[in-house]
Write an enzyme that holds these catalytic residues in place. Structure first.
Site, short mmCIF file in Angstrom:
data_model
loop_
_atom_site.label_atom_id
_atom_site.label_comp_id
_atom_site.label_asym_id
_atom_site.label_seq_id
_atom_site.Cartn_x
_atom_site.Cartn_y
_atom_site.Cartn_z
N ARG A 242 0.87 -1.17 0.00
CA ARG A 242 0.00 0.00 0.00
C ARG A 242 0.91 1.22 0.00
NH1 ARG A 242 -3.49 -2.83 -1.53
NH2 ARG A 242 -5.51 -3.25 -0.59
N GLU A 271 -3.59 7.72 -3.28
CA GLU A 271 -4.21 7.25 -4.53
C GLU A 271 -5.58 7.88 -4.75
OE1 GLU A 271 -4.48 2.86 -5.25
OE2 GLU A 271 -2.40 2.98 -4.58
N HIS A 289 -1.82 0.69 -9.82
CA HIS A 289 -2.40 -0.30 -8.90
C HIS A 289 -3.03 -1.48 -9.67
CE1 HIS A 289 -4.11 -0.77 -4.55
NE2 HIS A 289 -3.84 -1.94 -5.09
C1 DGY Z 1 -5.64 -6.08 -2.91
O1 DGY Z 1 -6.29 -7.09 -3.17
O2 DGY Z 1 -5.49 -5.68 -1.75
C2 DGY Z 1 -5.00 -5.36 -4.07
O3 DGY Z 1 -4.41 -4.18 -3.72
C3 DGY Z 1 -5.96 -5.20 -5.22
O4 DGY Z 1 -6.20 -6.44 -5.76
#
Ligand code: DGY
Length: 323
Positions: A242, A271, A289
């Site tokens: 993240r 984001e 992403h």
């Molecule tokens: C998640 O699943 O957490 C990703 O960031 C998106 O698929």
């Protein structure tokens, strides 16, 4: 008939989420939109809902749970990460939170490794150069990168995705270090051919550092200015976790000052906004992403998110519960 069915809010049209499957067991009052819903609109949609099937762009906080009312039983996230959901509040209210692990492990590990290679070998910068029409022939000095084969890879967060990256690294003859809150059992370490390090040691020893940790209070801002300064000037940082795990301002500075060689990023601190200095940094490979973005993976995520939600509504154990 639908009056007796539990109300389910699906916040977005999603691959693998079949409305007819949901509607056989629940009432889905509004067709899911093709864009993220503003929080205010979500607040308007959820009153009376027993289930919410949402994405990582939806903030499922106390205000939303309050607006849904006491009948809310399940929040099924179309993601493995659940940092968009107030877990403590959900647990306090007896709301089940579910996610979609496993089905996205290999796709996300592929993407992470691709970013590592792309950043090491300056793919984005070289491609921009070619597309601009500036390529006039082979250049012995052009786009010199750093070697991947035989290098040392530091994996921060050796969970399922971290483990899948370690498996890929074996094919590149890499030495693998990892950091977790606690070392793994020795049998698991030997399967992964990986050695435990404290975070600061890992940063100092690694040629590549890849972040695979969930976003938590402990990992928010984990890679800050000081930590970046521990990395080698020839090192590459890859973030598929993240954005908030990395201080973007500090990273942009490290790239522009030569503190590290390059970065490969799939996620961002704010984001969909991306720090302007990262956008301007030739040594940053930036993706929007897309870690789990294969058709097969996204469809499997949708089916799993649906089954999680329907299981809870049926009073059964969901395949993947977080709390
Ligand atoms: C998640 O699943 O957490 C990703 O960031 C998106 O698929």
């Amino acid at each position: 008939m639908s009056g007796s069915l539990p109300k389910v809010v699906v916040t977005r049209r999603l691959p693998g989420v079949s409305l007819s499957r949901l509607e056989s067991l629940a009432a889905v009052p509004a067709p899911p939109p093709d864009h993220p819903l503003p929080h205010e609109e979500l607040l308007r949609r959820v009153p009376g809902a027993a289930g919410i099937l949402c994405t990582l762009a939806d903030r499922i906080d106390a205000s939303l749970m309050e607006a849904a009312g006491p009948g809310l039983r399940v929040v099924s996230n179309y993601a493995v990460g659940v940092n968009n959901i107030d877990l403590a509040e959900a647990s306090r209210r007896g709301i089940r939170v579910c996610n979609t692990p496993d089905v996205l492990t290999q796709a996300t590990a592929d993407l992470g490794f691709a970013l590592l290679l792309a950043a090491a070998r300056k793919f984005s910068d070289a491609e921009r150069f070619l597309r601009s029409g500036a390529f006039t022939g082979w250049d012995p000095w052009g786009f010199l990168g750093v070697p991947v084969y035989g290098a040392t890879l530091g994996i921060v967060g050796m969970g399922k995705i971290g483990g899948a990256i370690a498996a890929r690294a074996a094919g590149f003859g890499m030495r693998v270090l990892y950091h977790n809150r606690r070392p793994l059992p020795p049998e698991r370490e030997s399967v992964l051919c990986a050695s435990y390090r404290g975070l600061d040691e890992l940063l100092a020893e690694s040629d590549f550092v890849i972040l695979c940790v969930p976003l938590t209070r402990e990992t928010r801002g984990m890679i800050d200015r000081e930590r970046l300064q521990r990395m080698k000037p020839t090192a590459v940082l890859v973030n598929i976790a993240r954005g908030e795990v990395v201080d973007e301002e500090a990273l942009a500075r490290a790239l522009s000052e030569g503190g590290i060689f390059a970065a490969g990023l799939d996620v961002y601190e704010r984001e969909p906004a991306v720090h302007p200095d990262l956008l301007a940094a030739p040594s940053a490979v930036l993706l929007p992403h897309v870690g789990s973005a294969t058709t097969e993976t996204r469809e499997r995520m949708g089916r799993l998110a649906t089954e999680n939600l329907l299981a809870v509504l049926a009073g059964a154990a969901p395949p993947c519960a977080v709390n």
